[in-house]
Design an enzyme around this catalytic site. Sequence first.
Site, PDB file in Angstrom:
ATOM      1  N   LYS A 130      -3.713   5.875  -3.479  1.00 11.10           N
ATOM      2  CA  LYS A 130      -4.776   6.724  -2.957  1.00 11.10           C
ATOM      3  C   LYS A 130      -4.985   7.962  -3.822  1.00 11.10           C
ATOM      4  O   LYS A 130      -4.098   8.372  -4.568  1.00 11.10           O
ATOM      5  CB  LYS A 130      -4.455   7.110  -1.512  1.00 11.10           C
TER       6      LYS A 130
ATOM      7  N   TYR B 246       2.957  10.132   0.364  1.00  8.68           N
ATOM      8  CA  TYR B 246       4.096   9.569   1.081  1.00  8.68           C
ATOM      9  C   TYR B 246       5.410  10.014   0.441  1.00  8.68           C
ATOM     10  O   TYR B 246       5.766   9.573  -0.654  1.00  8.68           O
ATOM     11  CB  TYR B 246       4.036   8.046   1.111  1.00  8.68           C
TER      12      TYR B 246
ATOM     13  N   ASP C 108       0.835  -1.200   0.000  1.00 10.50           N
ATOM     14  CA  ASP C 108       0.000   0.000   0.000  1.00 10.50           C
ATOM     15  C   ASP C 108       0.868   1.248   0.000  1.00 10.50           C
ATOM     16  O   ASP C 108       1.770   1.392   0.829  1.00 10.50           O
ATOM     17  CB  ASP C 108      -0.909   0.031   1.227  1.00 10.50           C
TER      18      ASP C 108
END
Length: 337
Positions: A85, A59, A54
């Site tokens: 995401k 990030y 994930d």
Amino acid sequence: MHVTELRPLPRRALSLSSLGLGCAQLGGLYQAVSEAEALAIVDTAWELGIRYFDTAPYYGYTLSEHRLGAALRGRPRDSYTISTKVGRLMLPDPGVRPGDSGWARPLPFRPHFDYSYDGIKRSHEDSLQRLGMDRVDILYVHDIGRVTHGARHAHYWEQLVQGGGFRALTQLRDEGSVGAIGLGVNEWEVVAEAIDVCDLDCALLAGRYTLLEQASLAPLLDVCAERGIGIVIGGPFNSGILAGNRKFNYEEAPAEIVARVDAIAAVCAAAGAPIQAAALQFPMAHPAVVSCIPGAQSPAQLRQNAAWFAQPLPAALWQALARDGLIDRRAPLPPGA
């Protein structure tokens, strides 16, 4: 508990390894991780049998996606599951500095929230470019919620519901561009709202169903189990306090949280069980849960997580925690308890 056990998403033809890898650390969360070490972390995960990864644009300000895509390149695409995401567009910004938002060495992009139809579509396309892939398996809406956005929550929720954000997600799934859709959040309440307005397949819930807190149990997880909505457990150590530091929700833990963790740790010690092993295994007992995805800052830390995840724990441990009111007595307990 087997790292390599595959658990299906009930509504979709996807399976996740019971232990996955959360890839925020590949983006340098709090401390820098070199390119070589990032590659070694993913290689170690593969060696251990981990097949669910994930990541997110946020990030490392796109760094994690770049690194994960490079590390997985050349491996058979149907042999692993990957999620990323949407909800933030990453726009070039030369003003980004080391330490911005907790990222040690972020790339020069600044996040801008956008949950609209066009924003979701563009974010998905940008992620494919960074990953170097033609598809992702699961697409989560990242960090929506009242705690996250405060007074702006209604505005961003409107983008999802009326502005076409959820419509973009369902279109991507229906056309086969993604395999499943969900929310990736730190707030269980917004998941409970979202599953009533959009046909979600899953949710990545960070820190809200753990050995430390189970407030989401009856309002959310039990409903998800009934409706076939899979739950991925993020943040199983509650930002680290269940792994030995004093961080909770990314900040210094308040005294009452420290006291509760100390009480849990004492019961674990009396049973001869590492609290970290209990933290990784406890949420997996709930029938809605399909995977647990702790992060790792090194191959050694990842190997330790995998060992804790697989370590046999005595049934008396879970019984004692429930008896002492340290876990919700309604919570499903691991096998043998």
